[in-house]
Design a protein around this motif. Structure first.
Motif, PDB file in Angstrom:
ATOM      1  N   CYS A 269       4.266  -2.556   1.525  1.00 53.25           N
ATOM      2  CA  CYS A 269       4.248  -1.399   1.665  1.00 53.25           C
ATOM      3  C   CYS A 269       5.386  -1.564   3.146  1.00 53.25           C
ATOM      4  O   CYS A 269       6.085  -1.092   3.389  1.00 53.25           O
ATOM      5  CB  CYS A 269       2.931  -1.280   2.109  1.00 53.25           C
ATOM      6  N   GLU A 270       6.013  -3.024   3.791  1.00 54.30           N
ATOM      7  CA  GLU A 270       7.170  -2.912   4.233  1.00 54.30           C
ATOM      8  C   GLU A 270       7.973  -2.947   4.030  1.00 54.30           C
ATOM      9  O   GLU A 270       9.622  -2.672   4.315  1.00 54.30           O
ATOM     10  CB  GLU A 270       6.436  -4.384   4.809  1.00 54.30           C
ATOM     11  N   LEU A 271       8.098  -3.270   2.492  1.00 55.51           N
ATOM     12  CA  LEU A 271       9.550  -3.326   1.409  1.00 55.51           C
ATOM     13  C   LEU A 271      10.056  -1.392   2.045  1.00 55.51           C
ATOM     14  O   LEU A 271      10.961  -0.631   1.770  1.00 55.51           O
ATOM     15  CB  LEU A 271      10.049  -3.141   0.250  1.00 55.51           C
ATOM     16  N   HIS A 272       8.933  -1.128   0.957  1.00 57.39           N
ATOM     17  CA  HIS A 272       9.096   0.895   1.473  1.00 57.39           C
ATOM     18  C   HIS A 272       9.655   0.915   2.719  1.00 57.39           C
ATOM     19  O   HIS A 272      10.615   2.159   3.074  1.00 57.39           O
ATOM     20  CB  HIS A 272       7.660   1.933   1.454  1.00 57.39           C
TER      21      HIS A 272
ATOM     22  N   PHE B 255      -3.912   1.613   2.765  1.00 48.17           N
ATOM     23  CA  PHE B 255      -4.089   2.056   1.854  1.00 48.17           C
ATOM     24  C   PHE B 255      -2.782   2.861   0.772  1.00 48.17           C
ATOM     25  O   PHE B 255      -2.260   4.154   1.060  1.00 48.17           O
ATOM     26  CB  PHE B 255      -4.247   3.318   2.089  1.00 48.17           C
ATOM     27  N   CYS B 256      -1.937   1.626   0.156  1.00 50.24           N
ATOM     28  CA  CYS B 256      -0.782   1.759  -0.448  1.00 50.24           C
ATOM     29  C   CYS B 256      -0.858   2.889  -1.058  1.00 50.24           C
ATOM     30  O   CYS B 256       0.279   3.080  -2.149  1.00 50.24           O
ATOM     31  CB  CYS B 256      -0.029   0.293  -0.179  1.00 50.24           C
TER      32      CYS B 256
ATOM     33  N   VAL C 252       3.695   4.796   5.277  1.00 44.19           N
ATOM     34  CA  VAL C 252       3.853   3.609   3.490  1.00 44.19           C
ATOM     35  C   VAL C 252       2.439   3.602   3.348  1.00 44.19           C
ATOM     36  O   VAL C 252       1.860   2.092   2.468  1.00 44.19           O
ATOM     37  CB  VAL C 252       4.382   2.808   3.849  1.00 44.19           C
ATOM     38  N   GLY C 253       1.536   3.470   4.678  1.00 44.85           N
ATOM     39  CA  GLY C 253      -0.293   3.194   3.857  1.00 44.85           C
ATOM     40  C   GLY C 253       0.112   1.621   4.399  1.00 44.85           C
ATOM     41  O   GLY C 253      -0.844   0.806   3.907  1.00 44.85           O
TER      42      GLY C 253
ATOM     43  N   GLY D  73      -8.785  -0.826   1.058  1.00 50.21           N
ATOM     44  CA  GLY D  73     -10.028  -0.598   2.168  1.00 50.21           C
ATOM     45  C   GLY D  73      -9.763   0.622   2.381  1.00 50.21           C
ATOM     46  O   GLY D  73     -11.033   1.192   3.117  1.00 50.21           O
ATOM     47  N   ARG D  74      -8.935   2.012   2.608  1.00 55.62           N
ATOM     48  CA  ARG D  74      -9.156   3.210   2.941  1.00 55.62           C
ATOM     49  C   ARG D  74      -8.124   4.038   1.533  1.00 55.62           C
ATOM     50  O   ARG D  74      -7.467   3.472   0.927  1.00 55.62           O
ATOM     51  CB  ARG D  74      -7.839   2.673   4.279  1.00 55.62           C
TER      52      ARG D  74
END
Lengths: 375, 260
Positions: free
Chosen positions: A121-124, A165-166, A343-344, A235-236
């Protein structure tokens, strides 16, 4: 890009050493003040071995694990953006010399850094900020200077947090692109190793400099199985079908006021968000008027002054500020940057002091969609 | 020395207060000479016996109004000041002594003093702007000396001071502090308190005490709901909001909501 290799846990320090040999300051996860933050890492002993993080809306706790995983947590309270887009920076200084103004640009700290432990998610999010700051005719050269020297060691998630929620945002948990090396940690009673995959030539070059061996099919499967497990345990969930039209068609939905009753307009969500990029500039002068400084600092659409123009703040109500943030992130971001701005990672949910949940707010609007006829 | 011919005349006034805020001016050790160059320190009994008669260009007013005499005196200060800037929680919100506003002052006087008849006090401690128009309020208990220098510099340069009214959370996140409320469950007033201190207490793993008073558009009810979920009872909530800025409207209203 390359065949997967195995890096043994006991050789992890040689990876850090190889990065340092190449002149990189390694920034990675460390335990500080009851959380896993990103900071300078010297040896593997600095990593959060045996720690994990518990996430819920407005709730985070550092917890011990039963194993000695180095990356057995999800995401921390800080995102990587602070290293590329600093919270505060001097744009220029001006000095009055013999009645003339002399300008001097601010110093950009662009020493080579290596980010260790970057999640998908962090890369996105990095890719999104790259676009924001570097694409188009007005690139932010200070961001560019810092960004160019960054070496990225990504880590695949093998567990998901309760606010993750990625999968909904199609941004994880498997690392896709934008990294130099990707690690997948495998730990069980018998063994502790990392499946390593190079994502770039310099990643492959670094891998060649550290002890490793080829991965067996069984080892590859064990690692892939962990990532698949993470994908199954999000989780989401955020339903993104038709989301732009849904949100822009519900700008007068009463739910915005309902959120505003709970919202503190404290700006935490925007400050922890890895893609939020807003800033303001201000000028200050010395007492004798001989020096002036132009500084840029993080700002937020939740602050009144942020939308201040002649006559007052455009977004006076908290409802209008929350709506601005959410609709920009999930709807008008597509118009501006051709992608979602979310990015969730779930950081805005975890770090909201009152636990306002972007996935729940969108679901509430979807459940009582007020668009007429045009659906 | 590059001294301007006509420097603005500065006066520093004290009302009911501890002196800590005006001492912040003396604490500007490295910048003090520059301050003295930029303005003429015309009236500042804490620093010098030398006194230049008014009117004054800038008056810094510390303290709250707690006596009938001070209620008259602040009008004279206003009359002799071109720009009146209040400094600190006492001057901007009534200070810690505004706790009296919630209780029976007459009762206190009769209980505490052997000769209550000697005491000449008002029933309330009130900020300066409840008595006279104020040009700028600088918050804090005590004020931040960098903000004070910024306000004086801005006045001298004829520009707006950079004194933000957003939350303490901004300063926490910019400084890289881990949120004490979310990560530790520590009650914190940061989300409803104005920035300015540099998030001093959270940086040392303490919750914010609200020294800089309510931020712009504070949602105290929502914060109280979360504090309740963290285990705070009604009495604790009342005390939480009744600190140095107890009389500031949003904090006062919120404490009264729980004081039943």
């Amino acid at each position: 890009m390359s065949t997967p290799a195995i890096l043994d846990r006991k050789d992890f320090d040689s990876l850090l050493g190889a990065l340092r040999d190449r002149g990189h300051e390694v920034i990675g996860p460390r335990v500080r003040d009851g959380a896993i933050v990103y900071d300078t890492v010297d040896t593997a002993a600095d990593l959060p071995e045996g720690w994990t993080d518990e996430h819920e809306g407005g709730h985070y706790r550092l917890k011990p694990r039963t194993d000695k995983a180095l990356f057995g947590y999800v995401v921390g309270p800080t995102s990587w953006k602070k290293f590329l887009f600093p919270p505060q920076q001097t744009v220029f200084r001006a000095t009055r010399v013999d009645g003339q103004l002399r300008f001097e640009p601010g110093v950009v700290d662009d020493h080579p850094r290596a980010f260790l432990g970057v999640r998908s998610c962090e890369l996105h999010a990095l890719a999104i900020q790259d676009k924001v700051f570097m694409a188009g005719p007005y690139a932010d050269t200070t961001y560019q200077q810092r960004r160019e020297s960054v070496f990225i060691i990504a880590v695949n998630c093998v567990e998901a947090g309760a606010t993750c929620f990625c999968v909904s945002m199609d941004t994880g948990p498997a690392v896709g692109a934008g990294h130099d090396l990707a690690l997948t940690e495998v730990i069980n009673a018998r063994e502790h190793y990392f499946l390593v995959e190079a994502g770039s030539n310099r990643g492959a070059e670094l891998l060649a400099a550290v002890p490793h061996r080829g991965a067996t099919e069984q080892e590859i499967n064990a690692a892939r199985g962990g990532v698949a497990q993470a994908a199954e345990s999000m989780g989401r969930k955020l339903e993104t079908e038709d989301i732009r039209a849904l949100l822009l068609g519900n700008l007068d939905h009463p739910h915005w006021d309902e959120v505003a009753d709970r919202c503190l307009s404290c700006a935490n969500c925007t400050l922890v968000c890895p893609t939020c990029f807003c800033s303001s500039v201000e000028d200050s002068t010395s007492l004798d008027g001989g020096e002036a400084e132009h500084t840029r600092h993080w700002d937020s659409c939740f602050n009144q002054d942020f939308s201040y123009i002649a006559g007052g703040s455009v977004r006076a109500s908290t409802a209008s500020r929350y709506r601005q943030w959410l609709t920009h992130k999930l709807a008008t971001w597509y118009d501006q940057f051709d992608s979602s701005g979310c990015v969730g990672c779930g950081s805005c949910i975890t770090w909201c002091p009152v636990g306002i949940d972007i996935t729940a707010e969108v679901a509430a609007i979807r459940a009582s969609d007020q668009r007429r006829g045009d659906r | 020395m590059n001294t301007p011919v006509q420097r603005p005349k500065l006066a520093v006034w004290k009302f009911a207060s501890c002196d800590g805020c005006q001492l912040s001016l003396l604490d500007c050790e490295d910048e003090l000479l520059a301050v003295a160059d930029a303005v003429e320190i015309a009236y500042f009994p804490e620093a010098t016996r030398r006194e230049v008669a008014g009117p004054y260009d800038i008056s810094l007013v510390e303290g709250s109004v707690t006596t009938p005499r001070d209620a008259r005196r602040i009008r004279q200060v206003r009359q002799s000041s071109r720009t009146l800037i209040t400094i600190g929680a006492c001057a901007t919100a009534g200070g810690i002594q505004a706790l009296r506003n919630f209780r029976d002052v007459e009762g206190f006087i009769n209980t505490v003093y052997a000769h209550p008849e000697y005491i000449d006090t008002l029933a309330t401690s009130t900020p300066i702007d409840e008595h006279v128009p104020v040009d700028f309020e600088l918050r804090g208990c005590p004020i931040n000396k960098h903000q004070l220098l910024e306000v004086i510099s801005a006045y001298v340069a004829g520009r707006q001071p950079n004194v933000p009214t957003y939350s303490v959370c901004e300063e926490c996140k910019r400084g890289g502090n881990v949120c004490v409320m979310v990560a530790h469950g520590t009650p914190c007033l940061g989300p409803v308190t104005q920035a300015g201190c540099g998030a001093l207490c959270p940086a040392y793993n303490r919750g914010c005490y609200g020294c800089f008073g309510p931020k712009e558009t504070p949602n105290t009810a929502a914060l109280s709901g979360q504090l309740g979920a963290l285990g705070m009872g009604r009495e604790e909530l009342v005390r939480f909001y009744r600190n140095f800025n107890a009389h500031a409207e949003p904090f006062r209203q919120e404490s009264e909501r729980h004081d039943k």
